[in-house]
Design an enzyme around this catalytic site. Structure first.
Site, PDB file in Angstrom:
ATOM      1  N   LYS A  36      11.067  29.222   5.222  1.00  0.00           N
ATOM      2  CA  LYS A  36       9.879  28.281   5.512  1.00  0.00           C
ATOM      3  C   LYS A  36       8.624  28.933   6.239  1.00  0.00           C
ATOM      4  O   LYS A  36       7.598  28.889   5.943  1.00  0.00           O
ATOM      5  CB  LYS A  36      10.060  26.897   5.771  1.00  0.00           C
ATOM      6  CG  LYS A  36      11.088  26.007   4.998  1.00  0.00           C
ATOM      7  CD  LYS A  36      11.517  24.792   5.305  1.00  0.00           C
ATOM      8  CE  LYS A  36      12.119  24.940   6.484  1.00  0.00           C
ATOM      9  NZ  LYS A  36      13.412  25.330   6.621  1.00  0.00           N
ATOM     10  N   THR A  37       9.123  29.332   7.301  1.00  0.00           N
ATOM     11  CA  THR A  37       8.055  30.178   8.386  1.00  0.00           C
ATOM     12  C   THR A  37       7.317  31.397   7.661  1.00  0.00           C
ATOM     13  O   THR A  37       6.430  31.464   7.815  1.00  0.00           O
ATOM     14  CB  THR A  37       8.795  30.293   9.377  1.00  0.00           C
ATOM     15  OG1 THR A  37       9.497  29.371  10.152  1.00  0.00           O
ATOM     16  CG2 THR A  37       7.807  30.892  10.685  1.00  0.00           C
ATOM     17  N   ASP A  51       6.030  23.185  12.061  1.00  0.00           N
ATOM     18  CA  ASP A  51       7.497  23.129  11.654  1.00  0.00           C
ATOM     19  C   ASP A  51       7.953  21.891  12.259  1.00  0.00           C
ATOM     20  O   ASP A  51       7.445  21.263  12.953  1.00  0.00           O
ATOM     21  CB  ASP A  51       8.104  24.188  12.572  1.00  0.00           C
ATOM     22  CG  ASP A  51       9.264  24.821  11.943  1.00  0.00           C
ATOM     23  OD1 ASP A  51       9.758  24.184  10.713  1.00  0.00           O
ATOM     24  OD2 ASP A  51      10.169  25.651  12.350  1.00  0.00           O
ATOM     25  N   THR A  88      13.092  20.038   7.323  1.00  0.00           N
ATOM     26  CA  THR A  88      14.604  20.246   6.570  1.00  0.00           C
ATOM     27  C   THR A  88      14.870  18.776   5.975  1.00  0.00           C
ATOM     28  O   THR A  88      15.886  18.751   5.022  1.00  0.00           O
ATOM     29  CB  THR A  88      15.508  20.063   7.720  1.00  0.00           C
ATOM     30  OG1 THR A  88      15.361  19.178   8.651  1.00  0.00           O
ATOM     31  CG2 THR A  88      15.586  21.655   8.230  1.00  0.00           C
ATOM     32  N   ARG A 101      18.522  33.819   6.550  1.00  0.00           N
ATOM     33  CA  ARG A 101      18.790  34.181   7.915  1.00  0.00           C
ATOM     34  C   ARG A 101      20.094  34.577   8.265  1.00  0.00           C
ATOM     35  O   ARG A 101      20.197  35.553   9.013  1.00  0.00           O
ATOM     36  CB  ARG A 101      18.274  32.894   8.892  1.00  0.00           C
ATOM     37  CG  ARG A 101      18.732  33.179  10.303  1.00  0.00           C
ATOM     38  CD  ARG A 101      18.234  32.068  11.123  1.00  0.00           C
ATOM     39  NE  ARG A 101      16.687  32.013  11.315  1.00  0.00           N
ATOM     40  CZ  ARG A 101      15.911  31.101  11.031  1.00  0.00           C
ATOM     41  NH1 ARG A 101      16.398  29.777  10.766  1.00  0.00           N
ATOM     42  NH2 ARG A 101      14.780  31.332  11.021  1.00  0.00           N
TER      43      ARG A 101
HETATM   44  N1  LIG Z   1      12.833  34.836   0.490  1.00  0.00           N
HETATM   45  C1  LIG Z   1      12.986  35.820   1.206  1.00  0.00           C
HETATM   46  N2  LIG Z   1      13.162  37.211   1.301  1.00  0.00           N
HETATM   47  C2  LIG Z   1      13.565  38.076   2.211  1.00  0.00           C
HETATM   48  N3  LIG Z   1      13.771  37.508   3.357  1.00  0.00           N
HETATM   49  C3  LIG Z   1      13.651  36.442   3.567  1.00  0.00           C
HETATM   50  C4  LIG Z   1      13.501  35.233   2.522  1.00  0.00           C
HETATM   51  N4  LIG Z   1      13.725  34.137   3.207  1.00  0.00           N
HETATM   52  C5  LIG Z   1      13.761  34.200   4.380  1.00  0.00           C
HETATM   53  N5  LIG Z   1      13.938  35.682   4.769  1.00  0.00           N
HETATM   54  C6  LIG Z   1      14.304  36.014   6.209  1.00  0.00           C
HETATM   55  O1  LIG Z   1      15.125  35.219   6.705  1.00  0.00           O
HETATM   56  C7  LIG Z   1      14.638  34.947   8.170  1.00  0.00           C
HETATM   57  C8  LIG Z   1      14.470  33.504   8.356  1.00  0.00           C
HETATM   58  O2  LIG Z   1      13.346  33.112   7.570  1.00  0.00           O
HETATM   59  P1  LIG Z   1      12.519  32.049   8.255  1.00  0.00           P
HETATM   60  O3  LIG Z   1      12.245  32.270   9.822  1.00  0.00           O
HETATM   61  O4  LIG Z   1      11.263  32.047   7.309  1.00  0.00           O
HETATM   62  O5  LIG Z   1      13.185  30.712   7.875  1.00  0.00           O
HETATM   63  P2  LIG Z   1      12.824  28.968   8.073  1.00  0.00           P
HETATM   64  O6  LIG Z   1      13.258  28.265   6.642  1.00  0.00           O
HETATM   65  O7  LIG Z   1      11.318  29.015   8.822  1.00  0.00           O
HETATM   66  O8  LIG Z   1      13.758  28.666   9.296  1.00  0.00           O
HETATM   67  P3  LIG Z   1      13.777  27.751  10.161  1.00  0.00           P
HETATM   68  O9  LIG Z   1      13.349  26.089   9.564  1.00  0.00           O
HETATM   69  O10 LIG Z   1      15.071  27.629  10.656  1.00  0.00           O
HETATM   70  O11 LIG Z   1      12.546  28.186  11.125  1.00  0.00           O
HETATM   71  C9  LIG Z   1      13.601  35.924   8.335  1.00  0.00           C
HETATM   72  O12 LIG Z   1      14.101  37.064   8.971  1.00  0.00           O
HETATM   73  C10 LIG Z   1      13.174  35.941   6.893  1.00  0.00           C
HETATM   74  O13 LIG Z   1      12.664  37.580   6.813  1.00  0.00           O
END
Ligand SMILES: Nc1ncnc2c1ncn2[C@@H]1O[C@H](COP(=O)(O)OP(=O)(O)OP(=O)(O)O)[C@@H](O)[C@H]1O
Length: 357
Positions: free
Chosen positions: A79-80, A124, A173, A232
Site C-alpha cells: 500500500k505504501t 496509513d 487493513t 514484505r
Molecule cells: N507489487 C509489488 N512488487 C514488488 N515489491 C513489492 C510489491 N508490493 C510490495 N512490495 C515490497 O514489499 C515491501 C512492503 O511494501 P509496503 O511497505 O508498500 O507494504 P504496505 O502494504 O504499505 O505495508 P504496511 O501496511 O504494513 O505499511 C516493500 O519492500 C516493497 O518494495
C-alpha cells in the site's frame, strides 16, 4: 508444550518472527531500496493496477489532481509503495503520515494547510484516526477547505481555511472499519489481494537483482512458497537466505540453499513458523484435532489468547489448516497431513460431520 521455554519474552519473540507481515526497523530501511518506482515495475495486483492506471492517466490528461484513493489490504502487500507510485506517476510530491499520529484535529489542519497543490497525502492506518480529525477530513476531501476552531466554549469561532487541491491516499487493513461517510469520499478503492506464488517469485527475482544476489528460478520458487502471499515477507526471507548462501555456500541461491536456510530459521515449506506449528501441533496431538476452546489452546502452547488468535490463527485459517467453529478450534484434514500425523480413526472428538471425517 511451550514452543520456546528458554527464549526471550513473548514480545521479543514475536518481534523476531521472520514471517510477520508488519515492518520492523530494518525492513523499512531496506524496503526503501526495494520499492518499485512505477506501475510497470509493481508486480501483480493486476486489477488495482489497471484501474489505478486509468484514474491517474485521466487526471493527467485533464490536468487535474487525481481523485482520492483508498487502498485496503493486509500489511506488507504494497500500500505504501503504491501511494509513492501514485505520487511519482502524477509528478507530485508526497507527504506520509498515519492515523495514530493524528491525535487532534489541529494536527491534521497543520498538515493539510501546508500541502502544495497536487500533493499526495498518504494516510496509513486511516481507520485509527481520532473522530474530530476524521470529521475535519470529510470537508477537506470534499471541498478542499477546513474550519479551524479558535478559542473554546461559547466564544469559539470557526475560521475557514482554503486548501490547495490534493490527493488523499488512505490505507487500511480493515476497510469495513471505516465509517461510510469517509469511505464514500474516496473516488477509487483498490482492494489488495495476497500474491500468488508466481508473482512472489517475480518480486524475489527483482529484489535479488537489486541486492546483487545470484538466484535461480527454483530458489526463488522455494522462497516464494514460504512467503505467505506477502512481498514484505518474501523480501525478508530472501535476505536471510542470502546470509546463509554467503556463509554456508558460494553465495548463489538455488532450491537446496533456500530450503536449508529457511530450515535453519524454522520457516517450513508452507510458510508456517514455530508458533504456527506449536498451535497446530497442540490442537492435533493434545486435543485430537478439536474442537477446543481458544483459551485452552493458548494455555497448551504457553501463549496469550490474543497471540494465538491474532498472530497465529489468521494464517492457519487462510491456509485451510484450522477452522474457527462455534464449538471451538478445529483442525482440518490438511493440518494432519501437513504435520505428517494420522487423524484418529473417527476424527477428533466431535469432528465427525464437520469435514466428512
Ligand atoms: N507489487 C509489488 N512488487 C514488488 N515489491 C513489492 C510489491 N508490493 C510490495 N512490495 C515490497 O514489499 C515491501 C512492503 O511494501 P509496503 O511497505 O508498500 O507494504 P504496505 O502494504 O504499505 O505495508 P504496511 O501496511 O504494513 O505499511 C516493500 O519492500 C516493497 O518494495
Amino acid at each position: 508444550m511451550n514452543w520456546d521455554d528458554t527464549g526471550p519474552d513473548t514480545d521479543e519473540r514475536l518481534d523476531e518472527r521472520l514471517v510477520d507481515a508488519d515492518a520492523d526497523g530494518e525492513d523499512t530501511a531496506v524496503e526503501a531500496a526495494l520499492r518499485p518506482k512505477d506501475l510497470d515495475e509493481f508486480v501483480g495486483q493486476e486489477k488495482v493496477r489497471e484501474q489505478l492506471d486509468l484514474v491517474l492517466k485521466a487526471a493527467l490528461a485533464r490536468g487535474a489532481t487525481a481523485d482520492h484513493v483508498l487502498l485496503s489490504g493486509a500489511p506488507g502487500l504494497g500500500k505504501t509503495t503504491l501511494s509513492m507510485i501514485i505520487a511519482a506517476e502524477m509528478g507530485a510530491p508526497i507527504r506520509i503520515t498515519s492515523g495514530p499520529a493524528i491525535q487532534h484535529a489541529g494536527d491534521l489542519a497543520a498538515i493539510l494547510s501546508s500541502l502544495q497543490e497536487g500533493e499526495v497525502l498518504f494516510l496509513d492506518e486511516i481507520h485509527r484516526m481520532s473522530r474530530p480529525a476524521e470529521e475535519m477530513l470529510y470537508m477537506a476531501m470534499e471541498d478542499f477547505r477546513v474550519d479551524v476552531i479558535v478559542g473554546k466554549g461559547p466564544g469559539a469561532t470557526a475560521i475557514p481555511l482554503e486548501l490547495p487541491p490534493f490527493t488523499l491516499v488512505g490505507a487500511t487493513t480493515r476497510a469495513g472499519l471505516l465509517p461510510p461517510p469517509l469511505r464514500d469520499r474516496f473516488g477509487f478503492t483498490g482492494h489488495m489481494e495476497f500474491y500468488a506464488p508466481t508473482e512472489l517469485e517475480r518480486v524475489i527475482q527483482r529484489s535479488a537483482r537489486l541486492l546483487d544476489v545470484a538466484i535461480d528460478a527454483e530458489g526463488a520458487a522455494e522462497i516464494a512458497g514460504r512467503s505467505r502471499g506477502t512481498p514484505r515477507i518474501a523480501n525478508r526471507l530472501l535476505r536471510r537466505v542470502r546470509d546463509y548462501a554467503q556463509v554456508k555456500a558460494d553465495g548463489r541461491i538455488d532450491r537446496g540453499v533456500a530450503s536449508a536456510a529457511l530450515g535453519v530459521y524454522e520457516v517450513d515449506g508452507r510458510g508456517l513458523d514455530r508458533l504456527d506449528r506449536a498451535v497446530l501441533g497442540a490442537l492435533l496431538k493434545l486435543f485430537g484435532g478439536g474442537p477446543v476452546g481458544l483459551s485452552t489452546l493458548a494455555v497448551a502452547v504457553g501463549e496469550e489468547r490474543e497471540t494465538v488468535e491474532e498472530v497465529a490463527e489468521p494464517f492457519l485459517v487462510r491456509e485451510g489448516l484450522l477452522a474457527r467453529t462455534p464449538r471451538g478450534r478445529v483442525a482440518t484434514p490438511a493440518a494432519w497431513a501437513h504435520l505428517g500425523l494420522v487423524p484418529p480413526q473417527h476424527g477428533g472428538k466431535g469432528q465427525q460431520g464437520l469435514f466428512g471425517a
